[in-house]
Design an enzyme around this catalytic site. Sequence first.
Site, PDB file in Angstrom:
ATOM      1  N   THR A  48       0.828  -1.207   0.000  1.00  0.00           N
ATOM      2  CA  THR A  48       0.000   0.000   0.000  1.00  0.00           C
ATOM      3  C   THR A  48       0.862   1.257   0.000  1.00  0.00           C
ATOM      4  OG1 THR A  48      -1.603  -1.236   1.317  1.00  0.00           O
ATOM      5  CG2 THR A  48      -1.944   1.124   1.126  1.00  0.00           C
ATOM      6  N   TYR A 111     -12.578  -5.150   1.674  1.00  0.00           N
ATOM      7  CA  TYR A 111     -13.851  -4.656   1.155  1.00  0.00           C
ATOM      8  C   TYR A 111     -14.931  -5.734   1.010  1.00  0.00           C
ATOM      9  CZ  TYR A 111     -17.319  -1.901  -1.338  1.00  0.00           C
ATOM     10  OH  TYR A 111     -18.477  -1.268  -1.684  1.00  0.00           O
ATOM     11  N   ARG A 142      -7.730  -1.530   7.606  1.00  0.00           N
ATOM     12  CA  ARG A 142      -7.901  -1.273   6.174  1.00  0.00           C
ATOM     13  C   ARG A 142      -8.772  -2.333   5.490  1.00  0.00           C
ATOM     14  NH1 ARG A 142      -4.298   2.414   3.530  1.00  0.00           N
ATOM     15  NH2 ARG A 142      -2.650   3.172   4.898  1.00  0.00           N
ATOM     16  N   ILE A 207       8.131  -4.220   8.952  1.00  0.00           N
ATOM     17  CA  ILE A 207       7.923  -3.673   7.611  1.00  0.00           C
ATOM     18  C   ILE A 207       7.487  -2.231   7.819  1.00  0.00           C
ATOM     19  CG2 ILE A 207       6.597  -3.818   5.471  1.00  0.00           C
ATOM     20  CD1 ILE A 207       6.524  -6.830   5.807  1.00  0.00           C
TER      21      ILE A 207
END
Length: 297
Positions: A48, A111, A142, A207
């Site tokens: 992202t 989503y 997210r 990360i």
Amino acid sequence: MTKHTAFTGSLPALVTPFKAGKIDEEALRALVEWQIESGSSGLVPVGTTGESPTLSHDEHKRVVEIVVAQAKRRVPVIAGAGSNNTHEAIDLAVHAEKAGADAVLVVTPYYNKPTQEGMYQHFKAVNDAVGIPIIIYNIPPRSVVDMSVETMTRLYELKHIAGVKDATANLARVSQQRHAMGADFIQLSGEDMTALAYMAAGGHGCISVVANVAPKLCADLMVAALKGDYAGALKLQDRLVPLHDAVFKEPGLAGAKHGLKLLGRIEEELRLPLLPVTAPTGKIIRDAMVFAGLLNA
């Protein structure tokens, strides 16, 4: 490369530099060199933070190819290959393997809100399509789904599922996952501010978004933590805390790109719907970089 290859330390979630609307390949190659020279222990392109949602498939694959070629096996490359479309995730993962990536980072499908079994089958399909390690990216804020420890444990029984990038913001998960899957299950923090605490609970690395701007400080912090030098790591954390806050005042990749612009390393160009940071946030980022010793006052 075996399933349990160690991916440890500071692994920057690389931004994708743009110039005049296109990938700035020269700047990207220079960023890879700078990251390696600064002590980053791996590279994570086209997540992202690399603006993967607004890259075309061809651009996504090209970024992976550039980073792999420039890294020249000096550090491992974990290529982003996430999608809420299983066929697309497989396509990106297969390409990453062919391009020479050492592993792929696959996010929980966002989503469309799959069940735990749906997530299991999604990751199993990617597992069955590739021959390199897969890092699960679990980021409920997210994706709106949280992979349970039980589902992760089932997946770890598969050949290529090697670990997790954990952005749940729940530090208890580190210990729970370690208990369920053992010390060899690779646990990477996905949140800069709590990465030091994550390491103390048994993590293997981070990360990092902020490592785009402060690669040496982030790498040194991870080295200290991995050695058990938490006093030394805390001193580095104290320098980084204002920058961790500042970079995420607005979307983190926008903050990282602003910091890199201040360092003269890239153009501050993003793709809609994201915008460059506002002037007040830019000042906060600059002040935090001065505090960290990255810029002169």
